[in-house]
Design an enzyme around this catalytic site. Structure first.
Site, PDB file in Angstrom:
ATOM      1  N   CYS A 132       1.003  -1.271  -0.143  1.00 14.84           N
ATOM      2  CA  CYS A 132      -0.058  -0.080  -0.062  1.00 14.84           C
ATOM      3  C   CYS A 132       0.785   1.396   0.013  1.00 14.84           C
ATOM      4  CB  CYS A 132      -0.887   0.002   1.144  1.00 14.84           C
ATOM      5  SG  CYS A 132      -1.892   1.308   1.447  1.00 14.84           S
ATOM      6  N   CYS A 135      -0.162   4.213   2.321  1.00 14.63           N
ATOM      7  CA  CYS A 135       0.161   3.851   3.689  1.00 14.63           C
ATOM      8  C   CYS A 135       1.443   3.848   3.964  1.00 14.63           C
ATOM      9  CB  CYS A 135      -0.565   2.708   4.359  1.00 14.63           C
ATOM     10  SG  CYS A 135      -2.259   2.541   4.314  1.00 14.63           S
TER      11      CYS A 135
END
Length: 173
Positions: A132, A135
């Site tokens: 991700c 993130c």
């Protein structure tokens, strides 16, 4: 012999690099044992591969207090959810999703009971495993604000890479 070293001993010849990299990471002196073993535990849980989780739990139990171990497990659990959700909001062509409230419980992020930079480092490493980018960027910025050294961030991702590879190869045996 440590449980993680025993786990890596099962690696086939073509994965010798993984065994060597794990050995190097286990003996590196650049960060505290609590941080290092917290990363091993978070990343093992982040892989979702039970035999690796069991090995990491065995090695980490004498090296981590209950709060640090629970924070490492909690980071892996919350990132398993958040990485999917936030990766979607980042990759979806419709920008409206990113503006919507997530409506997902994430209490662990505020109640982990350890230094914020430790939890953020665990979260970054698991986010690297889960791929991700949103993130990863978010956690890296928080770590920079807390003056975590780039070499520690790199080491966290190296641990994530090796633990993920160990789980992947072992899972094929």
């Amino acid at each position: 012999m440590s449980a993680l070293k025993e786990f890596s001993a099962a690696m086939p010849a073509y994965a010798k690099d993984l065994k060597l990299n794990l050995s190097t990471l286990l003996t590196e002196q650049g960060m505290s044992d609590a941080r290092k073993y917290g990363l091993f535990l978070a990343c093992a849980h982040g892989t979702g591969y039970k035999p690796l989780i069991e090995a990491a739990e065995a090695d980490c139990a004498p090296r981590l207090d209950d709060k640090m171990a629970e924070a490492a497990r909690g980071a892996a659990a919350v990132m398993a959810m958040n990485n999917v959700y936030y990766r979607f909001t980042h990759l979806a062509g419709n920008e409206n999703y990113a503006a919507m409230p997530a409506k997902l419980r994430m209490n662990m992020i505020g109640t982990h009971g350890v230094a914020k930079e430790e939890f953020e480092l665990f979260s970054l490493a698991v986010s690297a495993i889960n791929g991700c980018g949103l993130c990863i960027d978010s956690h890296e910025k928080v770590l920079a604000k807390h003056e975590v050294k780039e070499v520690d961030i790199q080491s966290a991702v190296r641990i994530a890479a090796v633990m993920n590879a160990l789980a992947t190869v072992h899972g094929t045996l």
